[in-house]
Each structure stands twice: as structure tokens, then as C-alpha cells.
Write a protein that holds these residues in place. Structure first.
Motif, PDB file in Angstrom:
ATOM      1  N   GLU A   1       0.830  -1.210   0.000  1.00  0.00           N
ATOM      2  CA  GLU A   1       0.000   0.000   0.000  1.00  0.00           C
ATOM      3  C   GLU A   1       0.865   1.262   0.000  1.00  0.00           C
ATOM      4  OE1 GLU A   1      -0.358  -2.530   2.167  1.00  0.00           O
ATOM      5  OE2 GLU A   1      -2.318  -3.360   1.648  1.00  0.00           O
ATOM      6  N   HIS A   2       1.963   1.216   0.746  1.00  0.00           N
ATOM      7  CA  HIS A   2       2.895   2.343   0.797  1.00  0.00           C
ATOM      8  C   HIS A   2       3.509   2.584  -0.584  1.00  0.00           C
ATOM      9  CE1 HIS A   2       6.117   4.885   2.488  1.00  0.00           C
ATOM     10  NE2 HIS A   2       6.849   4.313   1.556  1.00  0.00           N
ATOM     11  N   GLU A   3       3.933   1.519  -1.233  1.00  0.00           N
ATOM     12  CA  GLU A   3       4.568   1.636  -2.545  1.00  0.00           C
ATOM     13  C   GLU A   3       3.588   2.185  -3.592  1.00  0.00           C
ATOM     14  OE1 GLU A   3       7.959   1.040  -3.273  1.00  0.00           O
ATOM     15  OE2 GLU A   3       7.919   1.176  -1.100  1.00  0.00           O
ATOM     16  N   ILE A   4       2.331   1.764  -3.518  1.00  0.00           N
ATOM     17  CA  ILE A   4       1.317   2.264  -4.458  1.00  0.00           C
ATOM     18  C   ILE A   4       1.118   3.760  -4.263  1.00  0.00           C
ATOM     19  CG2 ILE A   4      -1.149   2.184  -5.039  1.00  0.00           C
ATOM     20  CD1 ILE A   4      -0.984  -0.865  -4.335  1.00  0.00           C
ATOM     21  N   LEU A   5       0.965   4.198  -3.012  1.00  0.00           N
ATOM     22  CA  LEU A   5       0.787   5.628  -2.745  1.00  0.00           C
ATOM     23  C   LEU A   5       2.020   6.427  -3.150  1.00  0.00           C
ATOM     24  CD1 LEU A   5      -1.092   5.547   0.673  1.00  0.00           C
ATOM     25  CD2 LEU A   5      -1.997   6.210  -1.559  1.00  0.00           C
TER      26      LEU A   5
ATOM     27  N   ILE B   1       1.807   6.929  -6.902  1.00  0.00           N
ATOM     28  CA  ILE B   1       0.746   7.874  -7.278  1.00  0.00           C
ATOM     29  C   ILE B   1       1.177   9.305  -6.984  1.00  0.00           C
ATOM     30  CG2 ILE B   1      -1.589   8.679  -6.681  1.00  0.00           C
ATOM     31  CD1 ILE B   1      -2.299   5.672  -6.269  1.00  0.00           C
ATOM     32  N   ILE B   2       1.729   9.529  -5.801  1.00  0.00           N
ATOM     33  CA  ILE B   2       2.167  10.884  -5.426  1.00  0.00           C
ATOM     34  C   ILE B   2       3.302  11.355  -6.342  1.00  0.00           C
ATOM     35  CG2 ILE B   2       3.266  12.244  -3.604  1.00  0.00           C
ATOM     36  CD1 ILE B   2       1.631  10.487  -1.603  1.00  0.00           C
ATOM     37  N   GLY B   3       4.256  10.482  -6.626  1.00  0.00           N
ATOM     38  CA  GLY B   3       5.355  10.836  -7.522  1.00  0.00           C
ATOM     39  C   GLY B   3       4.860  11.190  -8.915  1.00  0.00           C
ATOM     40  N   ASP B   4       3.904  10.406  -9.415  1.00  0.00           N
ATOM     41  CA  ASP B   4       3.336  10.689 -10.738  1.00  0.00           C
ATOM     42  C   ASP B   4       2.598  12.022 -10.753  1.00  0.00           C
ATOM     43  OD1 ASP B   4       4.367   8.303 -11.656  1.00  0.00           O
ATOM     44  OD2 ASP B   4       2.447   7.231 -11.599  1.00  0.00           O
ATOM     45  N   LEU B   5       1.878  12.313  -9.672  1.00  0.00           N
ATOM     46  CA  LEU B   5       1.175  13.602  -9.585  1.00  0.00           C
ATOM     47  C   LEU B   5       2.157  14.773  -9.576  1.00  0.00           C
ATOM     48  CD1 LEU B   5      -1.626  12.787  -6.989  1.00  0.00           C
ATOM     49  CD2 LEU B   5      -1.939  13.364  -9.391  1.00  0.00           C
TER      50      LEU B   5
ATOM     51  N   THR C   1      20.791  10.635   8.756  1.00  0.00           N
ATOM     52  CA  THR C   1      20.551  10.343   7.347  1.00  0.00           C
ATOM     53  C   THR C   1      19.064  10.492   7.079  1.00  0.00           C
ATOM     54  OG1 THR C   1      20.092   7.989   7.628  1.00  0.00           O
ATOM     55  CG2 THR C   1      22.391   8.613   7.272  1.00  0.00           C
ATOM     56  N   ILE C   2      18.763  10.696   5.810  1.00  0.00           N
ATOM     57  CA  ILE C   2      17.368  10.591   5.376  1.00  0.00           C
ATOM     58  C   ILE C   2      17.360   9.792   4.093  1.00  0.00           C
ATOM     59  CG2 ILE C   2      16.526  12.709   6.473  1.00  0.00           C
ATOM     60  CD1 ILE C   2      16.683  14.027   3.695  1.00  0.00           C
ATOM     61  N   LYS C   3      16.313   9.065   3.877  1.00  0.00           N
ATOM     62  CA  LYS C   3      16.138   8.301   2.646  1.00  0.00           C
ATOM     63  C   LYS C   3      14.676   8.439   2.234  1.00  0.00           C
ATOM     64  CE  LYS C   3      16.988   3.869   0.442  1.00  0.00           C
ATOM     65  NZ  LYS C   3      17.995   4.239  -0.529  1.00  0.00           N
ATOM     66  N   PRO C   4      14.381   9.485   1.456  1.00  0.00           N
ATOM     67  CA  PRO C   4      13.000   9.662   1.024  1.00  0.00           C
ATOM     68  C   PRO C   4      12.580   8.555   0.064  1.00  0.00           C
ATOM     69  CG  PRO C   4      14.433  11.170  -0.147  1.00  0.00           C
ATOM     70  CD  PRO C   4      15.280  10.471   0.882  1.00  0.00           C
ATOM     71  N   ASP C   5      11.291   8.327  -0.038  1.00  0.00           N
ATOM     72  CA  ASP C   5      10.790   7.350  -1.010  1.00  0.00           C
ATOM     73  C   ASP C   5      11.111   7.809  -2.422  1.00  0.00           C
ATOM     74  OD1 ASP C   5       9.678   5.607   0.869  1.00  0.00           O
ATOM     75  OD2 ASP C   5       7.867   6.801   1.003  1.00  0.00           O
ATOM     76  N   SER C   6      10.954   9.087  -2.661  1.00  0.00           N
ATOM     77  CA  SER C   6      11.280   9.716  -3.944  1.00  0.00           C
ATOM     78  C   SER C   6      11.687  11.150  -3.661  1.00  0.00           C
ATOM     79  CB  SER C   6      10.070   9.736  -4.881  1.00  0.00           C
ATOM     80  OG  SER C   6       9.657   8.446  -5.206  1.00  0.00           O
ATOM     81  N   CYS C   7      12.578  11.661  -4.478  1.00  0.00           N
ATOM     82  CA  CYS C   7      12.938  13.069  -4.325  1.00  0.00           C
ATOM     83  C   CYS C   7      13.143  13.680  -5.702  1.00  0.00           C
ATOM     84  CB  CYS C   7      14.160  13.242  -3.430  1.00  0.00           C
ATOM     85  SG  CYS C   7      15.656  12.479  -4.051  1.00  0.00           S
ATOM     86  N   PHE C   8      12.962  14.980  -5.759  1.00  0.00           N
ATOM     87  CA  PHE C   8      13.036  15.705  -7.017  1.00  0.00           C
ATOM     88  C   PHE C   8      13.813  16.990  -6.798  1.00  0.00           C
ATOM     89  CE2 PHE C   8       9.063  13.432  -6.599  1.00  0.00           C
ATOM     90  CZ  PHE C   8       8.971  12.712  -7.774  1.00  0.00           C
ATOM     91  N   TYR C   9      14.831  17.217  -7.617  1.00  0.00           N
ATOM     92  CA  TYR C   9      15.529  18.498  -7.591  1.00  0.00           C
ATOM     93  C   TYR C   9      14.811  19.440  -8.544  1.00  0.00           C
ATOM     94  CZ  TYR C   9      19.571  16.438  -5.246  1.00  0.00           C
ATOM     95  OH  TYR C   9      20.406  15.831  -4.351  1.00  0.00           O
ATOM     96  N   LEU C  10      14.389  20.578  -8.017  1.00  0.00           N
ATOM     97  CA  LEU C  10      13.740  21.582  -8.856  1.00  0.00           C
ATOM     98  C   LEU C  10      14.678  22.745  -9.130  1.00  0.00           C
ATOM     99  CD1 LEU C  10      10.253  21.667  -7.111  1.00  0.00           C
ATOM    100  CD2 LEU C  10      11.016  20.242  -8.999  1.00  0.00           C
ATOM    101  N   ALA C  11      15.576  23.002  -8.227  1.00  0.00           N
ATOM    102  CA  ALA C  11      16.554  24.081  -8.362  1.00  0.00           C
ATOM    103  C   ALA C  11      17.797  23.675  -7.575  1.00  0.00           C
ATOM    104  CB  ALA C  11      15.986  25.386  -7.819  1.00  0.00           C
ATOM    105  N   ASN C  12      18.908  24.254  -7.898  1.00  0.00           N
ATOM    106  CA  ASN C  12      20.156  24.031  -7.171  1.00  0.00           C
ATOM    107  C   ASN C  12      20.630  22.577  -7.202  1.00  0.00           C
ATOM    108  OD1 ASN C  12      20.152  26.788  -6.349  1.00  0.00           O
ATOM    109  ND2 ASN C  12      18.691  26.251  -4.752  1.00  0.00           N
ATOM    110  N   GLU C  13      20.300  21.862  -8.246  1.00  0.00           N
ATOM    111  CA  GLU C  13      20.663  20.452  -8.327  1.00  0.00           C
ATOM    112  C   GLU C  13      22.163  20.261  -8.210  1.00  0.00           C
ATOM    113  OE1 GLU C  13      22.358  17.144 -10.356  1.00  0.00           O
ATOM    114  OE2 GLU C  13      22.013  18.960 -11.488  1.00  0.00           O
ATOM    115  N   VAL C  14      22.952  21.082  -8.891  1.00  0.00           N
ATOM    116  CA  VAL C  14      24.414  20.936  -8.866  1.00  0.00           C
ATOM    117  C   VAL C  14      24.939  21.161  -7.455  1.00  0.00           C
ATOM    118  CG1 VAL C  14      26.582  21.883  -9.715  1.00  0.00           C
ATOM    119  CG2 VAL C  14      24.666  21.535 -11.288  1.00  0.00           C
TER     120      VAL C  14
END
Length: 96
Positions: free
Chosen positions: A39-43, A46-50, A78-91
Motif C-alpha cells: 500500500e505504501h509503494e502504491i501511494l 501515485i504521489i510521484g506521478d502527480l 541520514t534521510i532516505k526519502p521514497d522519492s525526491c526531485f531536484y527543482l533548483a540548485n541540483e548541482v
């Protein structure tokens, strides 16, 4: 698990390898190991796709990084998010 040193934490990570299903977090000598349920993986998906659809609609460049582990030995965390996205300052983030 309590009273785990940073060195012990690093050894555990090395032994488990990068391609593991367990999520591992470390916070001031406390090691947490979690196994996500379906259930966690499905959510998560879905959230990542949104998020990706919204950013595409807003014409925002995004660099999806998945579930990377971010370590800060000086803070002993440490942190280990399920998914992460760089929107700015990626470098800058990648270099630190």
C-alpha cells in the motif's frame, strides 16, 4: 536499534548493499529499519506521478532522483526519502 555508532551504521549499509528493499534511517545513534508494504509503494508511485505531471504542466525542469540516501556524518543523521526531485540548485545539492 539504539546506541549504534556512525561507523557501525556505515558497516551495516555496506553489508546490505545499495539494492535493498528495506528503508534505513539513522538519527543520533538510533538505527531504524523499515520494510515498506505494498500500500505504501502504491501511494508513493501515485504521489510521484502527480508531482511529475504538475511540474510538467507548470513547465518546471525537474531532476528525479528516486530514493537516494542523504548522509550528514557531522549531524549524525541520514534521510532516505521514497522519492525526491531536484527543482533548483541540483548541482549545489549533488556536490554537498
Amino acid at each position: 536499534m539504539k546506541d549504534v555508532t556512525w561507523q557501525e551504521f556505515e558497516q551495516i549499509l555496506q553489508k546490505l548493499g545499495e539494492h535493498r528493499s528495506a528503508k534505513i534511517a539513522y538519527d543520533h545513534y538510533t538505527l531504524k529499519i523499515m520494510i515498506p508494504v505494498p500500500e505504501h509503494e502504491i501511494l508513493k508511485q501515485i504521489i510521484g506521478d502527480l508531482i511529475k505531471a504538475l511540474l510538467e504542466d507548470l513547465d518546471v525542469d525537474v531532476y528525479p532522483l528516486g530514493s537516494a540516501t542523504f548522509k550528514n556524518p557531522s549531524m549524525k543523521q541520514t534521510i532516505k526519502p521514497d522519492s525526491c526531485f531536484y527543482l533548483a540548485n541540483e548541482v549545489e545539492v549533488r556536490e554537498n
